[in-house]
Design a protein around this motif. Structure first.
Motif: not given
Length: 214
Positions: A165-189
């Motif tokens: 449960q903990r590792r699944a939540y950690m993975l989801w947090s990373f992927v969710h954040g990466h998804s939003f940063l990607t569509i907001d174009m902030k990953h270009k920093v």
């Protein structure tokens, strides 16, 4: 976007209006609103405009939805079904219990966000009334359950295990954040280009290896 050839198509093309059947007005309207959300955002369209796109009268939507907010909830519900199906297909494209199966679940998530950023934002921004929407809550839990099952298979532990449960939540947090940063174009920093597949494999390996050490 991705170097993984087995990555699923997370967001299928909307059916052309000419192919709609008026007997399925609800699905017809949801498809029309999906298009409008991508173009104008969830606050930038009218029900009458959605009806015009669907080829029906302005009164027709109210045969299936009591108001505009309920139409948007219908879009969210349908999107969550498609997201879960894409995540499941991603895992199924790789050997059960493999690191790649875990990463592919995340790749499907990111791919959905890239393909439908407006709907993706809507899914996580339409929070009003969710406490009174057990169907949407259940669908959200179903999506997270795909992550849990992939992690459990990789760690060879029961889905209810605390580490899973903990590792699944950690993975989801990373992927969710990466998804939003990607569509907001902030990953270009970032100073270097980040390939989705390489990123997800690396994150999955790091988080699940730390679970094994624990």
């Amino acid at each position: 976007m991705s170097t993984d050839p087995s990555a699923p198509d997370a967001a299928p093309t909307v059916t052309p209006k000419a192919a709609y059947h008026h007997g399925d007005l609800r699905a017809q309207l949801i498809a029309a609103v999906r298009e409008l959300v991508e173009t104008h955002g969830p606050d930038g369209f009218s029900v009458a405009e959605a009806a015009r796109r669907a080829g029906v009268s302005s009164a027709a939507p109210y045969k299936h939805f009591k108001d505009r907010h309920e139409i948007l909830r219908g879009v969210v519900s349908e999107a969550m079904d498609r997201l879960r199906a894409a995540m499941e297909a991603g895992a199924a494209a790789h050997p059960h219990g493999s690191l790649e199966a875990v990463a592919a679940v995340g790749l499907a998530y990111v791919a959905f966000a890239r393909a439908e950023p407006g709907v993706f934002r809507l899914v996580f921004g339409l929070t009003e009334g969710h406490e009174n929407a057990p169907d949407l809550l259940a669908k959200g839990e179903g999506c997270f359950g795909v992550v849990v099952r992939a992690v459990a298979a990789r760690l060879e532990l029961p889905a209810g295990d605390g580490q899973v449960q903990r590792r699944a939540y950690m993975l989801w947090s990373f992927v969710h954040g990466h998804s939003f940063l990607t569509i907001d174009m902030k990953h270009k920093v970032a100073s270097a280009e980040i390939d989705d597949w390489d990123y997800l494999v690396s994150i999955s390996r790091a988080i699940l290896a730390s679970a094994a050490q624990a």
